[in-house]
Design a protein around this motif. Structure first.
Motif, PDB file in Angstrom:
ATOM      1  N   GLY A  57      -1.516  -6.561 -10.077  1.00  0.00           N
ATOM      2  CA  GLY A  57      -2.377  -5.395 -10.134  1.00  0.00           C
ATOM      3  C   GLY A  57      -2.495  -4.654  -8.815  1.00  0.00           C
ATOM      4  N   ALA A  58      -1.551  -4.909  -7.909  1.00  0.00           N
ATOM      5  CA  ALA A  58      -1.558  -4.220  -6.611  1.00  0.00           C
ATOM      6  C   ALA A  58      -1.340  -2.728  -6.798  1.00  0.00           C
ATOM      7  CB  ALA A  58      -0.475  -4.801  -5.704  1.00  0.00           C
ATOM      8  N   GLY A  59      -1.845  -1.960  -5.855  1.00  0.00           N
ATOM      9  CA  GLY A  59      -1.604  -0.528  -5.870  1.00  0.00           C
ATOM     10  C   GLY A  59      -0.217  -0.204  -5.350  1.00  0.00           C
ATOM     11  N   GLN A  60       0.354   0.859  -5.832  1.00  0.00           N
ATOM     12  CA  GLN A  60       1.669   1.300  -5.366  1.00  0.00           C
ATOM     13  C   GLN A  60       1.512   2.488  -4.430  1.00  0.00           C
ATOM     14  OE1 GLN A  60       4.893   1.422  -8.228  1.00  0.00           O
ATOM     15  NE2 GLN A  60       5.736   3.268  -7.293  1.00  0.00           N
ATOM     16  N   ARG A  61       2.058   2.355  -3.239  1.00  0.00           N
ATOM     17  CA  ARG A  61       2.016   3.421  -2.246  1.00  0.00           C
ATOM     18  C   ARG A  61       3.429   3.953  -2.030  1.00  0.00           C
ATOM     19  NH1 ARG A  61      -2.881   2.555   0.528  1.00  0.00           N
ATOM     20  NH2 ARG A  61      -4.308   1.767  -1.069  1.00  0.00           N
ATOM     21  N   TRP A  77       5.865   0.857  -1.707  1.00  0.00           N
ATOM     22  CA  TRP A  77       5.461  -0.474  -1.274  1.00  0.00           C
ATOM     23  C   TRP A  77       4.153  -0.805  -1.974  1.00  0.00           C
ATOM     24  CZ3 TRP A  77       1.086  -1.212   2.144  1.00  0.00           C
ATOM     25  CH2 TRP A  77       0.525  -0.032   2.638  1.00  0.00           C
ATOM     26  N   GLY A  78       3.778  -2.066  -1.981  1.00  0.00           N
ATOM     27  CA  GLY A  78       2.599  -2.492  -2.709  1.00  0.00           C
ATOM     28  C   GLY A  78       1.469  -2.878  -1.783  1.00  0.00           C
ATOM     29  N   TRP A  79       0.230  -2.608  -2.206  1.00  0.00           N
ATOM     30  CA  TRP A  79      -0.942  -2.917  -1.390  1.00  0.00           C
ATOM     31  C   TRP A  79      -1.981  -3.628  -2.251  1.00  0.00           C
ATOM     32  CZ3 TRP A  79      -2.647  -4.273   2.929  1.00  0.00           C
ATOM     33  CH2 TRP A  79      -3.970  -4.124   3.320  1.00  0.00           C
TER      34      TRP A  79
END
Length: 378
Positions: A57-61, A77-79
């Protein structure tokens, strides 16, 4: 009944997410009341970022970086803010898939864009980075990444080295004082799916250089250049990691990650299984179905189906592997916890015929498997 679906991608056909969705359709067709859990996976190579984002469920940047040839490209990248953790896939910046076949040039391709992704993660406040090293177009030992992070790689005249692995033969001085100071407190885990050293007949240049456009003569040139880089690095750091298993991953990025970022090198599938909390999912599963494009003897080196089956063994869970093809030595998977492995094809067909039918074939195999499973359970 709980059915856990955790495939890798099927190369050139389906992402891991799409493969899991096709599997779910087949399971539910045969067993509408089944509780289906999807957890797309990867082994650290191309597609690992998407699998991590989907499973955590990481955010995508997205940011603009340099590709392997220095051209601008938008990279993801993922955050995972709750853990202050960034997911960085080398291939997003310096991946082979972004170059046409006639653009592949291992002498000059660079990992500079990977360093730019690391800087973005640091700017976000990352305390930990999972660095995914598969799918590189580069053979520069991570030199480009270091330059992006502030290191100076200078020739005998004090000029900065040009991009690429070949230029490392001209390295005279490595200045690390200007490396971003935030790296000192950053925890880095690097996902590798090979155990190759940096140099020699099993090294980065010899094994992976040809697929990145290197001729036999260029392979030798690159190996010498990486050896020189390793010599200068050892003088600067007081440690020599050229023989470290995995140092040759991604054109020597395994070496750079350990030597300059103090990274822990881990099999990619183990890292991703841990991050996705697969143990919790496995504990409640009655049946596990995984898969990828090909299963053979080499899969035991760390491919997704074997990683899943090894983890499932600890819970005594049955594991079925669906593969596009079964190659030499695939039967060794039975010693790693696999219950059975099944090829997708429903008749004689070429690869070109099979690829567009992958989702259909996955759905059909899962439908048949669940009917057999239910019948066996009475």
């Amino acid at each position: 009944m709980n059915v856990l679906l955790c495939p890798d991608s099927f190369k050139d056909a389906l992402s891991a997410q799409d493969a899991a969705a096709a599997m779910a359709c087949g399971v539910l067709s045969a067993a509408p009341s089944a509780h289906v859990i999807t957890c797309p996976l990867a082994d650290g190579g191309e597609g690992s970022l998407a699998a991590l984002i989907a499973s955590t469920g990481a955010g995508q940047r997205q940011i603009n970086v340099q590709d392997a040839l220095g051209r601008p490209r938008q990279a993801s990248w993922g955050w995972l803010s709750s853990q202050r953790t960034a997911f960085i896939e080398l291939a997003e910046a310096s991946g082979l898939q972004h170059l046409a076949s006639d653009e592949r040039n291992a002498l000059h391709t660079s990992t500079f864009g990977v360093g730019e992704l690391l800087l973005a993660a640091l700017d976000e406040g990352a305390e930990k980075v999972l660095l995914l090293l598969g799918g590189s177009a580069t053979n520069d030992g991570g030199a480009g990444m270091l330059q992006a992070l502030g290191a100076r790689l200078l020739d005998q005249h004090g000029n900065s080295l040009a991009p690429g692995g070949a230029a490392l033969s001209q390295l005279s001085r490595l200045e690390l004082a200007a490396l971003d100071p935030r790296l000192a407190s950053l925890t880095v885990e690097a996902a590798v799916d090979v155990d190759n050293p940096l140099l020699g007949p099993r090294g980065a240049s010899a094994i992976f250089g040809p697929q990145k456009g290197a001729s036999p003569a260029e392979v030798e040139q690159l190996d010498r250049a990486l050896g020189h880089f390793a010599d200068i690095s050892a003088q600067a750091l007081g440690h020599d990691y050229r023989e470290l298993p995995g140092a040759g991953a991604a054109g020597g990025m395994g070496f750079a990650a350990k030597a300059f970022l103090n990274a822990t090198l881990k099999p990619g599938i183990e890292m991703i299984i841990q991050q996705a909390d697969m143990e919790t999912l496995l504990a409640s599963a009655d049946l596990v179905i995984t898969g990828e494009g090909r299963l053979d003897g080499q899969s035991l080196a760390g491919k997704t189906p074997i990683g899943v089956s090894r983890a499932a063994q600890r819970f005594n869970k049955p594991v079925i592997v669906l593969a596009g093809g079964l190659g030499d030595g695939w039967q060794a998977c039975f010693n790693e916890g696999v219950t059975t492995a099944i090829a997708l094809a429903d008749g004689p067909m070429s690869l070109a015929e099979a690829l567009p039918r992958t989702a259909e074939l996955l759905e059909a195999r899962c439908d048949s498997l669940l009917r057999l499973w239910l019948a066996a359970r009475g």
